[in-house]
Design a protein around this motif. Structure first.
Motif, mmCIF file in Angstrom:
data_model
loop_
_atom_site.group_PDB
_atom_site.id
_atom_site.type_symbol
_atom_site.label_atom_id
_atom_site.label_comp_id
_atom_site.label_asym_id
_atom_site.label_seq_id
_atom_site.Cartn_x
_atom_site.Cartn_y
_atom_site.Cartn_z
ATOM 1 N N GLY A 25 -11.669 14.313 12.058
ATOM 2 C CA GLY A 25 -12.692 15.092 11.393
ATOM 3 C C GLY A 25 -14.074 14.657 11.827
ATOM 4 O O GLY A 25 -14.332 13.458 12.012
ATOM 5 N N VAL A 26 -14.968 15.606 12.008
ATOM 6 C CA VAL A 26 -16.326 15.329 12.460
ATOM 7 C C VAL A 26 -17.335 15.618 11.350
ATOM 8 O O VAL A 26 -18.163 14.772 11.021
ATOM 9 C CB VAL A 26 -16.660 16.154 13.707
ATOM 10 C CG1 VAL A 26 -18.123 15.969 14.101
ATOM 11 C CG2 VAL A 26 -15.746 15.781 14.863
ATOM 12 N N ALA A 27 -17.265 16.829 10.797
ATOM 13 C CA ALA A 27 -18.244 17.225 9.786
ATOM 14 C C ALA A 27 -17.645 18.291 8.881
ATOM 15 O O ALA A 27 -16.825 19.090 9.308
ATOM 16 C CB ALA A 27 -19.523 17.759 10.444
ATOM 17 N N ILE A 28 -18.106 18.277 7.641
ATOM 18 C CA ILE A 28 -17.653 19.237 6.632
ATOM 19 C C ILE A 28 -18.855 19.782 5.892
ATOM 20 O O ILE A 28 -19.842 19.062 5.678
ATOM 21 C CB ILE A 28 -16.693 18.549 5.630
ATOM 22 C CG1 ILE A 28 -15.264 18.556 6.159
ATOM 23 C CG2 ILE A 28 -16.722 19.210 4.263
ATOM 24 C CD1 ILE A 28 -14.282 17.935 5.205
ATOM 25 N N ILE A 29 -18.771 21.047 5.497
ATOM 26 C CA ILE A 29 -19.788 21.623 4.625
ATOM 27 C C ILE A 29 -19.088 22.372 3.494
ATOM 28 O O ILE A 29 -18.156 23.140 3.711
ATOM 29 C CB ILE A 29 -20.766 22.540 5.395
ATOM 30 C CG1 ILE A 29 -21.903 22.994 4.480
ATOM 31 C CG2 ILE A 29 -20.045 23.729 6.036
ATOM 32 C CD1 ILE A 29 -23.092 23.587 5.260
ATOM 33 N N LYS A 36 -23.244 20.924 0.256
ATOM 34 C CA LYS A 36 -22.990 19.498 0.442
ATOM 35 C C LYS A 36 -22.303 19.280 1.782
ATOM 36 O O LYS A 36 -21.419 20.034 2.168
ATOM 37 C CB LYS A 36 -22.114 18.962 -0.680
ATOM 38 C CG LYS A 36 -21.775 17.484 -0.565
ATOM 39 C CD LYS A 36 -20.876 17.046 -1.697
ATOM 40 C CE LYS A 36 -20.454 15.591 -1.537
ATOM 41 N NZ LYS A 36 -19.539 15.168 -2.619
ATOM 42 N N THR A 37 -22.712 18.227 2.493
ATOM 43 C CA THR A 37 -22.137 17.929 3.806
ATOM 44 C C THR A 37 -21.574 16.516 3.848
ATOM 45 O O THR A 37 -21.954 15.650 3.068
ATOM 46 C CB THR A 37 -23.181 18.086 4.919
ATOM 47 O OG1 THR A 37 -24.290 17.219 4.645
ATOM 48 C CG2 THR A 37 -23.682 19.515 5.015
ATOM 49 N N GLU A 38 -20.656 16.330 4.787
ATOM 50 C CA GLU A 38 -20.054 15.019 4.999
ATOM 51 C C GLU A 38 -19.813 14.858 6.486
ATOM 52 O O GLU A 38 -19.450 15.801 7.169
ATOM 53 C CB GLU A 38 -18.732 14.906 4.238
ATOM 54 C CG GLU A 38 -18.017 13.585 4.402
ATOM 55 C CD GLU A 38 -16.676 13.560 3.671
ATOM 56 O OE1 GLU A 38 -16.493 14.371 2.736
ATOM 57 O OE2 GLU A 38 -15.811 12.746 4.038
ATOM 58 N N TYR A 39 -20.038 13.635 6.978
ATOM 59 C CA TYR A 39 -19.882 13.364 8.410
ATOM 60 C C TYR A 39 -19.031 12.122 8.625
ATOM 61 O O TYR A 39 -19.040 11.197 7.812
ATOM 62 C CB TYR A 39 -21.249 13.159 9.060
ATOM 63 C CG TYR A 39 -22.159 14.353 8.973
ATOM 64 C CD1 TYR A 39 -23.064 14.492 7.923
ATOM 65 C CD2 TYR A 39 -22.119 15.353 9.945
ATOM 66 C CE1 TYR A 39 -23.889 15.589 7.831
ATOM 67 C CE2 TYR A 39 -22.948 16.455 9.872
ATOM 68 C CZ TYR A 39 -23.828 16.566 8.804
ATOM 69 O OH TYR A 39 -24.655 17.660 8.723
ATOM 70 N N SER A 40 -18.356 12.090 9.761
ATOM 71 C CA SER A 40 -17.665 10.868 10.149
ATOM 72 C C SER A 40 -18.726 9.840 10.546
ATOM 73 O O SER A 40 -19.836 10.200 10.962
ATOM 74 C CB SER A 40 -16.720 11.129 11.313
ATOM 75 O OG SER A 40 -17.433 11.483 12.467
ATOM 76 N N ASP A 41 -18.379 8.588 10.430
ATOM 77 C CA ASP A 41 -19.329 7.527 10.752
ATOM 78 C C ASP A 41 -19.780 7.601 12.201
ATOM 79 O O ASP A 41 -20.913 7.245 12.530
ATOM 80 C CB ASP A 41 -18.703 6.163 10.480
ATOM 81 C CG ASP A 41 -18.558 5.886 8.988
ATOM 82 O OD1 ASP A 41 -17.757 4.996 8.632
ATOM 83 O OD2 ASP A 41 -19.234 6.562 8.191
ATOM 84 N N SER A 42 -18.902 8.075 13.080
ATOM 85 C CA SER A 42 -19.217 8.087 14.506
ATOM 86 C C SER A 42 -20.289 9.108 14.880
ATOM 87 O O SER A 42 -20.895 8.997 15.947
ATOM 88 C CB SER A 42 -17.941 8.346 15.314
ATOM 89 O OG SER A 42 -17.374 9.596 14.960
ATOM 90 N N GLY A 85 -25.962 10.965 11.579
ATOM 91 C CA GLY A 85 -27.310 10.775 12.095
ATOM 92 C C GLY A 85 -27.568 11.463 13.418
ATOM 93 O O GLY A 85 -28.714 11.571 13.853
ATOM 94 N N ARG A 86 -26.504 11.922 14.081
ATOM 95 C CA ARG A 86 -26.659 12.603 15.371
ATOM 96 C C ARG A 86 -26.242 14.067 15.295
ATOM 97 O O ARG A 86 -26.784 14.903 16.008
ATOM 98 C CB ARG A 86 -25.814 11.907 16.438
ATOM 99 C CG ARG A 86 -26.177 10.462 16.676
ATOM 100 C CD ARG A 86 -25.424 9.886 17.876
ATOM 101 N NE ARG A 86 -23.982 9.888 17.677
ATOM 102 C CZ ARG A 86 -23.115 10.498 18.496
ATOM 103 N NH1 ARG A 86 -23.543 11.167 19.542
ATOM 104 N NH2 ARG A 86 -21.822 10.438 18.245
ATOM 105 N N PHE A 87 -25.250 14.376 14.484
ATOM 106 C CA PHE A 87 -24.732 15.734 14.373
ATOM 107 C C PHE A 87 -25.168 16.344 13.040
ATOM 108 O O PHE A 87 -25.357 15.636 12.045
ATOM 109 C CB PHE A 87 -23.198 15.742 14.419
ATOM 110 C CG PHE A 87 -22.603 15.416 15.757
ATOM 111 C CD1 PHE A 87 -23.350 14.881 16.788
ATOM 112 C CD2 PHE A 87 -21.252 15.650 15.980
ATOM 113 C CE1 PHE A 87 -22.789 14.575 18.015
ATOM 114 C CE2 PHE A 87 -20.667 15.360 17.202
ATOM 115 C CZ PHE A 87 -21.441 14.817 18.215
ATOM 116 N N ALA A 88 -25.291 17.668 13.018
ATOM 117 C CA ALA A 88 -25.633 18.374 11.783
ATOM 118 C C ALA A 88 -24.824 19.659 11.690
ATOM 119 O O ALA A 88 -24.826 20.457 12.621
ATOM 120 C CB ALA A 88 -27.122 18.687 11.742
ATOM 121 N N ILE A 89 -24.167 19.832 10.560
ATOM 122 C CA ILE A 89 -23.385 21.041 10.314
ATOM 123 C C ILE A 89 -24.198 21.981 9.439
ATOM 124 O O ILE A 89 -24.911 21.546 8.531
ATOM 125 C CB ILE A 89 -22.026 20.694 9.660
ATOM 126 C CG1 ILE A 89 -21.130 21.916 9.564
ATOM 127 C CG2 ILE A 89 -22.212 20.044 8.285
ATOM 128 C CD1 ILE A 89 -19.701 21.594 9.126
#
Length: 122
Positions: free
Chosen positions: A47-51, A56-62, A65-69
């Motif tokens: 998983g990379v990102a969820i909206i 509300k959004t959630e990102y993998s630690d990897s 700060g670099r990706f935006a959904i």
């Protein structure tokens, strides 16, 4: 019948950026939970990102700060803006959608999927 269609992949140099799009006409697979996954050769899909529908959004630690959904509800499109790309980001990227609660990567796996778009970072 493919209900989600990804686009925007390509080849970039490290430090570059790409924006992926996922067309989801009419949000037929559900709009409550949408997200992006990726799979590199020889590795499991992650998983990379969820909206969530409320934004509300959630990102993998990897990628934090670099990706935006984000999403455009008028056009039924899900986006993934990817900045400061690194070779480790090389993978096939997939979008997914599902009316699942709670909205998390595990629940999203049982939803609708696209066929993926390739991202290569060198």
């Amino acid at each position: 019948h493919v209900q989600l269609v990804e686009s925007g992949g390509g080849s970039v140099q490290a430090g570059g950026a790409l924006r992926l799009s996922c067309a989801h006409p009419g949000y037929t697979c559900g709009s409550y939970c949408m997200g992006w996954f990726r799979q590199a050769p020889g590795k499991e899909r992650e998983g990379v990102a969820i909206i969530v529908e409320d934004g509300k959004t959630e990102y993998s630690d990897s990628v934090k700060g670099r990706f935006a959904i984000s999403q455009n509800n008028d056009k039924y499109i899900l986006y993934l803006q990817m900045n400061t790309l690194q070779p480790d980001d090389t993978a096939t990227y997939y979008c997914a959608a599902h009316n699942v609660y709670p909205c998390d990567f595990e629940g999203l796996k049982s939803g609708c999927w696209g066929r993926g778009t390739q991202v290569t970072v060198s």
